[in-house]
Design an enzyme around this catalytic site. Sequence first.
Site, PDB file in Angstrom:
ATOM      1  N   LYS A 264      11.159   1.264   7.850  1.00  0.00           N
ATOM      2  CA  LYS A 264      10.134   0.494   8.543  1.00  0.00           C
ATOM      3  C   LYS A 264       9.718  -0.717   7.712  1.00  0.00           C
ATOM      4  O   LYS A 264       9.750  -0.692   6.488  1.00  0.00           O
ATOM      5  CB  LYS A 264       8.900   1.365   8.817  1.00  0.00           C
ATOM      6  CG  LYS A 264       9.123   2.456   9.848  1.00  0.00           C
ATOM      7  CD  LYS A 264       7.874   3.229  10.132  1.00  0.00           C
ATOM      8  CE  LYS A 264       6.854   2.404  10.886  1.00  0.00           C
ATOM      9  NZ  LYS A 264       5.709   3.220  11.346  1.00  0.00           N
TER      10      LYS A 264
ATOM     11  N   CYS B 111      12.406   6.549   8.685  1.00  0.00           N
ATOM     12  CA  CYS B 111      11.117   5.850   8.630  1.00  0.00           C
ATOM     13  C   CYS B 111      10.966   5.049   7.356  1.00  0.00           C
ATOM     14  O   CYS B 111      10.096   4.187   7.261  1.00  0.00           O
ATOM     15  CB  CYS B 111       9.968   6.846   8.776  1.00  0.00           C
ATOM     16  SG  CYS B 111       9.533   7.169  10.501  1.00  0.00           S
TER      17      CYS B 111
ATOM     18  N   ASP C  63      13.198  -7.446  34.782  1.00  0.00           N
ATOM     19  CA  ASP C  63      13.328  -6.163  35.476  1.00  0.00           C
ATOM     20  C   ASP C  63      12.101  -5.879  36.334  1.00  0.00           C
ATOM     21  O   ASP C  63      12.202  -5.277  37.411  1.00  0.00           O
ATOM     22  CB  ASP C  63      13.525  -5.035  34.458  1.00  0.00           C
ATOM     23  CG  ASP C  63      14.929  -5.022  33.875  1.00  0.00           C
ATOM     24  OD1 ASP C  63      15.842  -5.554  34.523  1.00  0.00           O
ATOM     25  OD2 ASP C  63      15.103  -4.475  32.776  1.00  0.00           O
TER      26      ASP C  63
ATOM     27  N   ASP D 239      -4.626   2.995  16.087  1.00  0.00           N
ATOM     28  CA  ASP D 239      -4.191   4.309  16.570  1.00  0.00           C
ATOM     29  C   ASP D 239      -2.675   4.371  16.647  1.00  0.00           C
ATOM     30  O   ASP D 239      -1.974   3.373  16.487  1.00  0.00           O
ATOM     31  CB  ASP D 239      -4.818   4.587  17.939  1.00  0.00           C
ATOM     32  CG  ASP D 239      -6.313   4.873  17.841  1.00  0.00           C
ATOM     33  OD1 ASP D 239      -6.662   5.991  17.438  1.00  0.00           O
ATOM     34  OD2 ASP D 239      -7.105   3.963  18.159  1.00  0.00           O
ATOM     35  N   ASP D 240      -2.166   5.573  16.918  1.00  0.00           N
ATOM     36  CA  ASP D 240      -0.722   5.793  16.884  1.00  0.00           C
ATOM     37  C   ASP D 240      -0.009   5.331  18.141  1.00  0.00           C
ATOM     38  O   ASP D 240       1.214   5.201  18.143  1.00  0.00           O
ATOM     39  CB  ASP D 240      -0.430   7.292  16.674  1.00  0.00           C
ATOM     40  CG  ASP D 240      -0.862   7.754  15.291  1.00  0.00           C
ATOM     41  OD1 ASP D 240      -0.721   6.964  14.342  1.00  0.00           O
ATOM     42  OD2 ASP D 240      -1.346   8.891  15.167  1.00  0.00           O
TER      43      ASP D 240
ATOM     44  N   ASP E 150      14.254  -3.349  27.061  1.00  0.00           N
ATOM     45  CA  ASP E 150      15.441  -4.118  26.672  1.00  0.00           C
ATOM     46  C   ASP E 150      15.331  -4.432  25.186  1.00  0.00           C
ATOM     47  O   ASP E 150      14.238  -4.744  24.684  1.00  0.00           O
ATOM     48  CB  ASP E 150      15.542  -5.427  27.466  1.00  0.00           C
ATOM     49  CG  ASP E 150      16.210  -5.228  28.809  1.00  0.00           C
ATOM     50  OD1 ASP E 150      17.403  -4.893  28.815  1.00  0.00           O
ATOM     51  OD2 ASP E 150      15.521  -5.389  29.833  1.00  0.00           O
TER      52      ASP E 150
ATOM     53  N   ASP F 161      17.999  -8.394  38.946  1.00  0.00           N
ATOM     54  CA  ASP F 161      18.229  -9.492  37.998  1.00  0.00           C
ATOM     55  C   ASP F 161      19.657  -9.374  37.483  1.00  0.00           C
ATOM     56  O   ASP F 161      20.152  -8.282  37.196  1.00  0.00           O
ATOM     57  CB  ASP F 161      17.216  -9.488  36.859  1.00  0.00           C
ATOM     58  CG  ASP F 161      17.296  -8.265  35.967  1.00  0.00           C
ATOM     59  OD1 ASP F 161      17.538  -7.158  36.489  1.00  0.00           O
ATOM     60  OD2 ASP F 161      17.104  -8.404  34.746  1.00  0.00           O
TER      61      ASP F 161
END
Length: 749
Positions: A413, A410, A487, A446-447, A464, A625
Amino acid sequence: MQSRIPDTQELVLIGGGHSHAIALKMLGMNPIPGVRLTLVTNISHTPYSGMLPGYVAGLYTFDECHIDLRPLANFAQAQMIVQEAIALDPVNRWVKFADRPAIPYDLLSIDIGSTPAIVDVPGAATYAIPVKPIAQFLQYWDALVDEVARSPQTPLSLGIVGGGAGGVELALSITARLRSLYQQAGQSPKHLTIHLFHRGAELLPERHPWVRRQMLKALTQRSIHVHLHASVTAVEPKAVQCESGLRVECDRVFWVTQAGAANWIRASGLATDDRGFIQVNDCLQSVSHPEVFAAGDIATMIHHPRPKAGVFAVRQGRPLADNLRRAALGQSLRPFTPQKNYLILIGTGDRQALASRGGLGFGPHPWLWQWKDSIDRKFMDRFTNLQPMPMVSPGQASTDAPAPMRCSGCGAKVGQSVLARSLQRLQPDLETVRHENVVVGLEQPDDAAVIQMPSGLLMVQTVDYFPALINDLFLFGQIAANHGLNDLFAMGASPHSALAIATLQPASDTIQENMLYQLLAGALTRLKEVGAALVGGHTTEGPECVFGLVCNGVVERDRLWQSGGMEPGQMLILTKAIGTGALFAADMQLKAKGRWIDSAVASMLQSNYKAAILLRQYGATACTDVTGFGLVGHLLDLVRASQVSVDLDLESIAVLDGAAEVLRQGITSSLYPQNAKQSGAIANLAEISSHPLFPILFDPQTSGGLLAAIPASQAQNCLQALQESGYRDSRVIGRVENMRDSTTPIRIQ
């Protein structure tokens, strides 16, 4: 641990002129540490002025006289934006475009050439064909050559306005090419009449008198009508009107007069001369904005004014690259003084040339053409057969100092402020698509996103995520969105919402903010057009840019397309051409032509949204596809689930420009060997495997087409509807049959 030095500066080059081509080559050989390089150009193939008269005369091919900017940009590890810049904000340092987000710069260089000033002559802007920009002129010229080749029995009268070196050389080259076409068709060369209009008393006023006499003699020998003291006052649909009262009928008029600058240059506030060209000092630096540089025709050196000629642009390339490097590194700039006397080699269109330097001259003579040809080809060789540079960071190319260590997990990030600023810039676009059943989206901190599913509908989800195959992040964001949405279309679902996943290269907060903004802005353009909302996402740092989407769609259970829906007697329709895998493999090796990649990008930017609606309308019962596993790989999923066989017509499959050529060179995607293992499912493999297009069946696609099974009675109507809706490469490529052999269910015709 990552060793790449983060980028902290943006260097943007606007224009693909001679100076910038040389600068890109030099910057590719020795990158500037910490600098992110971007080339903005409205064309992928920039013409080399020294060889253009030879091209017009039919002595060179297109590729021989054009610098392919895409492999050159890749060689320089530069982002390439194929778009015309329309404005500059030098206060906030932004380059602006008509239909895409602006991009920032810390340092800017401009090399966009010039445009003939024709607006003051009535009718000229409407009826005359300007020789600059050259790329546009060549489109007109190629069309005219085709017209003469198709109808050689039709006489043709052409006018050329401008008696400088460009106009004279163009007149000789046009005469040589078109009269040759007439003679090849058994027609009289007298079918062609050329008129050259010049307002002065003598042609080539900037050249030595000896040169003027020789060129006038060459024009006279070729029966070209030279009109001196002929100031053009109007251009009519089929005639040229002069101030003297002379009026000459002309089927086409080419405009080769004194050049001017693009209007947006002066409007930007940069210091310019009276014709709108950027005023630069001896270091090729704007006299009003030190962070801006300029070279080639668009620049005027205030201490060393020179004619607008390619010879000076070529000589400015090296000092421009050197001073851009010095400016980026905070070093003092080096002045450059252009030569006063220079060699002139003027072709006469018939493999002869005239040479002049100062008061000395010789020719025309064939060996002078050979000399000129050798010089020009040597220059062009600098930009062909490029080899990829070792994949090291710019910092490693210039210093042994270790790069700052970047964290994983993390800790990798992207910073919260970067994300917040990017989303703030995107807010107007985010507001345009909202769903009442998105309970929690990007508006709340929010998460996770929260979605209330509509009653009675199924949710279809797909993900993807892949590395950038082009370095224009705005376009890559669009391609990635199309790829993910495909898709949903293949399942018959309507797009609802999406979450973005992005990995950004280490860079300053400002650069990362713009990278993320470009990616998300691109993705949003495609999400908006299908009514899907962006509801969340995740960002991280990594060694290369990677982007993708989690796409959510909804569908009624009885409208869901699944693999097992193929039925014997149906026809197979593929909505797009294939070949992206091979083309981008060649692009990575600097062996793909820019126009091939442009064509592939245009295909990938085309959404299958309307295609899916049409396939539903014409009774499709199964769809997929065509993406990473290639045509055969995805077709096999349908065939095996449906327990049928398929006859595939290889010759009917549309192939992207250049794909067949790179396959002939043995260039394939890294995924190709895995995909090719599916060849064992082909019943007549031994018979068909030697076909030149056989490898295309296993080529992995990005943002490829939809492959659908359609009732035979509806196939041609469906195909026509697709093509009329813009899917010009749609084809019927095969037929579904009863199962013959479950291990080899595919037969290639």
